[in-house]
Motif scaffolding. Structure first.
Motif, mmCIF file in Angstrom:
data_model
loop_
_atom_site.group_PDB
_atom_site.id
_atom_site.type_symbol
_atom_site.label_atom_id
_atom_site.label_comp_id
_atom_site.label_asym_id
_atom_site.label_seq_id
_atom_site.Cartn_x
_atom_site.Cartn_y
_atom_site.Cartn_z
ATOM 1 N N LEU A 19 0.826 -1.212 0.000
ATOM 2 C CA LEU A 19 0.000 0.000 0.000
ATOM 3 C C LEU A 19 0.857 1.258 0.000
ATOM 4 O O LEU A 19 0.524 2.253 -0.659
ATOM 5 N N TYR A 20 1.967 1.216 0.741
ATOM 6 C CA TYR A 20 2.859 2.381 0.773
ATOM 7 C C TYR A 20 3.457 2.638 -0.595
ATOM 8 O O TYR A 20 3.525 3.799 -1.048
ATOM 9 N N ARG A 21 3.889 1.593 -1.268
ATOM 10 C CA ARG A 21 4.489 1.761 -2.593
ATOM 11 C C ARG A 21 3.455 2.239 -3.603
ATOM 12 O O ARG A 21 3.764 3.091 -4.457
ATOM 13 N N GLN B 15 13.879 15.758 -13.350
ATOM 14 C CA GLN B 15 12.763 14.973 -13.865
ATOM 15 C C GLN B 15 13.198 13.560 -14.256
ATOM 16 O O GLN B 15 12.408 12.627 -14.174
ATOM 17 N N TRP B 16 14.435 13.422 -14.702
ATOM 18 C CA TRP B 16 14.948 12.082 -14.962
ATOM 19 C C TRP B 16 14.921 11.250 -13.677
ATOM 20 O O TRP B 16 14.404 10.132 -13.663
ATOM 21 N N THR B 17 15.472 11.812 -12.630
ATOM 22 C CA THR B 17 15.519 11.091 -11.351
ATOM 23 C C THR B 17 14.124 10.891 -10.779
ATOM 24 O O THR B 17 13.801 9.814 -10.267
ATOM 25 N N PHE B 18 13.297 11.928 -10.850
ATOM 26 C CA PHE B 18 11.939 11.832 -10.329
ATOM 27 C C PHE B 18 11.163 10.732 -11.045
ATOM 28 O O PHE B 18 10.436 9.946 -10.411
ATOM 29 N N SER B 19 11.337 10.653 -12.361
ATOM 30 C CA SER B 19 10.663 9.610 -13.140
ATOM 31 C C SER B 19 11.185 8.227 -12.753
ATOM 32 O O SER B 19 10.411 7.255 -12.682
ATOM 33 N N LEU B 20 12.488 8.124 -12.503
ATOM 34 C CA LEU B 20 13.062 6.838 -12.110
ATOM 35 C C LEU B 20 12.519 6.403 -10.757
ATOM 36 O O LEU B 20 12.214 5.223 -10.551
ATOM 37 N N VAL B 21 12.401 7.331 -9.810
ATOM 38 C CA VAL B 21 11.828 7.002 -8.506
ATOM 39 C C VAL B 21 10.380 6.542 -8.669
ATOM 40 O O VAL B 21 9.942 5.568 -8.040
ATOM 41 N N MET B 22 9.636 7.227 -9.522
ATOM 42 C CA MET B 22 8.245 6.837 -9.778
ATOM 43 C C MET B 22 8.167 5.433 -10.363
ATOM 44 O O MET B 22 7.337 4.606 -9.946
ATOM 45 N N LEU B 23 9.055 5.126 -11.319
ATOM 46 C CA LEU B 23 9.067 3.796 -11.927
ATOM 47 C C LEU B 23 9.493 2.735 -10.922
ATOM 48 O O LEU B 23 9.009 1.588 -10.972
ATOM 49 N N TYR B 24 10.392 3.097 -10.000
ATOM 50 C CA TYR B 24 10.779 2.150 -8.951
ATOM 51 C C TYR B 24 9.570 1.767 -8.110
ATOM 52 O O TYR B 24 9.344 0.586 -7.815
ATOM 53 N N PHE B 25 8.770 2.756 -7.714
ATOM 54 C CA PHE B 25 7.594 2.461 -6.909
ATOM 55 C C PHE B 25 6.538 1.718 -7.719
ATOM 56 O O PHE B 25 5.793 0.900 -7.162
ATOM 57 N N ALA C 12 12.037 17.254 -2.981
ATOM 58 C CA ALA C 12 12.010 16.838 -1.583
ATOM 59 C C ALA C 12 11.305 15.503 -1.375
ATOM 60 O O ALA C 12 11.820 14.625 -0.675
ATOM 61 N N VAL C 13 10.133 15.325 -1.998
ATOM 62 C CA VAL C 13 9.342 14.130 -1.710
ATOM 63 C C VAL C 13 9.994 12.857 -2.241
ATOM 64 O O VAL C 13 9.729 11.767 -1.722
ATOM 65 N N ASN C 14 10.847 12.968 -3.273
ATOM 66 C CA ASN C 14 11.510 11.763 -3.778
ATOM 67 C C ASN C 14 12.344 11.091 -2.691
ATOM 68 O O ASN C 14 12.263 9.882 -2.476
ATOM 69 N N VAL C 15 13.122 11.884 -1.970
ATOM 70 C CA VAL C 15 13.940 11.340 -0.886
ATOM 71 C C VAL C 15 13.065 10.882 0.276
ATOM 72 O O VAL C 15 13.315 9.831 0.882
ATOM 73 N N VAL C 16 12.028 11.648 0.582
ATOM 74 C CA VAL C 16 11.138 11.300 1.696
ATOM 75 C C VAL C 16 10.478 9.953 1.452
ATOM 76 O O VAL C 16 10.461 9.074 2.334
ATOM 77 N N PHE C 17 9.943 9.746 0.256
ATOM 78 C CA PHE C 17 9.297 8.470 -0.054
ATOM 79 C C PHE C 17 10.307 7.324 -0.058
ATOM 80 O O PHE C 17 9.988 6.205 0.386
ATOM 81 N N LEU C 18 11.513 7.564 -0.551
ATOM 82 C CA LEU C 18 12.525 6.509 -0.568
ATOM 83 C C LEU C 18 12.948 6.124 0.836
ATOM 84 O O LEU C 18 13.133 4.937 1.144
#
Length: 301
Positions: free
Chosen positions: A60-62, A90-100, A200-206
């Motif tokens: 659920l978190y992911r 945006q490259w990194t943000f998209s990668l974090v999104m794809l990871y989740f 900010a939220v990319n690191v927080v979610f990770l």
């Protein structure tokens, strides 16, 4: 803004800066081929590191993280257009999104398999070292197989994305808040709530995912982080060489200055402390949490 004609790419800074990211990329590729990643259990991809916490909570978190990141990226693209993908953020943000996104699918599959096995198998429920007895209801043979089964291609891809996202997110946020905001805010861009959240939220979610998951985090992943940044630099050089852009999204990528090699070298070195910061967060997780919650936290790796 620089005029990037034919002469621009024959300045002495260009080959020097090229070597500063080509050499690390070659070393990273050779290191990955030579060392190879440590064996990864499929169980660690979707299992929690908390004894009494169901893996469904990680699922659920992911899923929640993916939805939030996808919405913010959609909002950004709808406002500024696909132009935003010229930025490393945006490259990194998209990668974090794809990871989740991948993590959500793998977690859903793991939870579904555990539920399927628990409903179809009868017998006692035991786990590795007794400490998983309250988690997934599996028979002894299936439990051992489930725990020790190696992850497949998608599992290793997920781990590589996880380690790349960690270093790249720290790099993105530190450069933005410590360098770009003090020097360029209200000059080249306006700091809005959405832009602030993107950094900010990319690191927080990770970090939240790290606090819940059982994935290992090794220095081996630094090679993927290096390749990710080198891929972005290569993309920028190709875009500029083909004439699609005449300005650089980050001033320290500009080649038309005698300081360019120092900037490139400094950014390359800055990757090390960025990845080191996340390794320390991971070590703190396995050092502090077991002492604060000795009966709840389980070290899975």
């Amino acid at each position: 803004m620089s005029k990037q004609g034919f002469d621009y790419w024959f300045q002495w800074q260009v080959p020097v800066c090229a070597l500063l990211f080509i050499i690390p990329a070659v070393v990273a590729v050779r290191y990955i081929k030579k060392e190879k990643a440590e064996p990864l259990r499929s169980f660690d991809l979707w299992n929690c590191c908390w004894r009494n916490l169901s893996p469904i909570w990680l699922l659920l978190y992911r899923a929640f993280s993916f939805i939030c990141l996808a919405w913010m990226l959609y909002s950004t693209v709808s406002i500024t257009g696909p132009f935003v993908f010229f930025f490393y953020t945006q490259w990194t943000f998209s990668l974090v999104m794809l990871y989740f996104a991948l993590g959500t699918v793998i977690s859903a599959h793991g939870c579904w398999m555990s539920t399927k096995k628990s409903s179809s198998e009868e017998g006692t429920t035991t786990f590795e070292e007794e400490e998983f007895k309250d988690k997934i209801k599996l028979s002894s043979s299936h439990a051992k197989k489930e725990i020790n089964q190696n992850a497949g291609l998608w599992g290793y891809l997920m781990q590589a994305m996880y380690q790349t996202c960690a270093g790249a997110s720290i790099l993105t946020d530190l450069v933005f808040w410590c360098l770009l905001v003090p020097l360029l805010a209200n000059v080249q861009f306006e700091l809005t709530l959405l832009i602030g959240c993107l950094h900010a939220v990319n690191v927080v979610f990770l970090i939240g995912d790290t606090a819940l998951n059982g994935l290992p985090f090794k220095w081996f992943g630094f090679a993927y982080f290096v390749l990710w940044s080198c891929l972005y630099i290569t993309f920028q050089w190709i875009v500029h060489a083909c004439g699609f852009m005449t300005w650089w999204p980050y001033p320290f990528l500009e080649l038309n200055t005698p300081w360019a090699p120092l900037w490139y070298f400094g950014v390359a070195l800055f990757h090390i402390p960025c990845y080191w910061i996340y390794t320390q967060l991971f070590k703190a997780k396995n050092y502090v949490l077991p002492r604060l919650f000795p009966r709840a936290f389980v070290r899975l790796n």
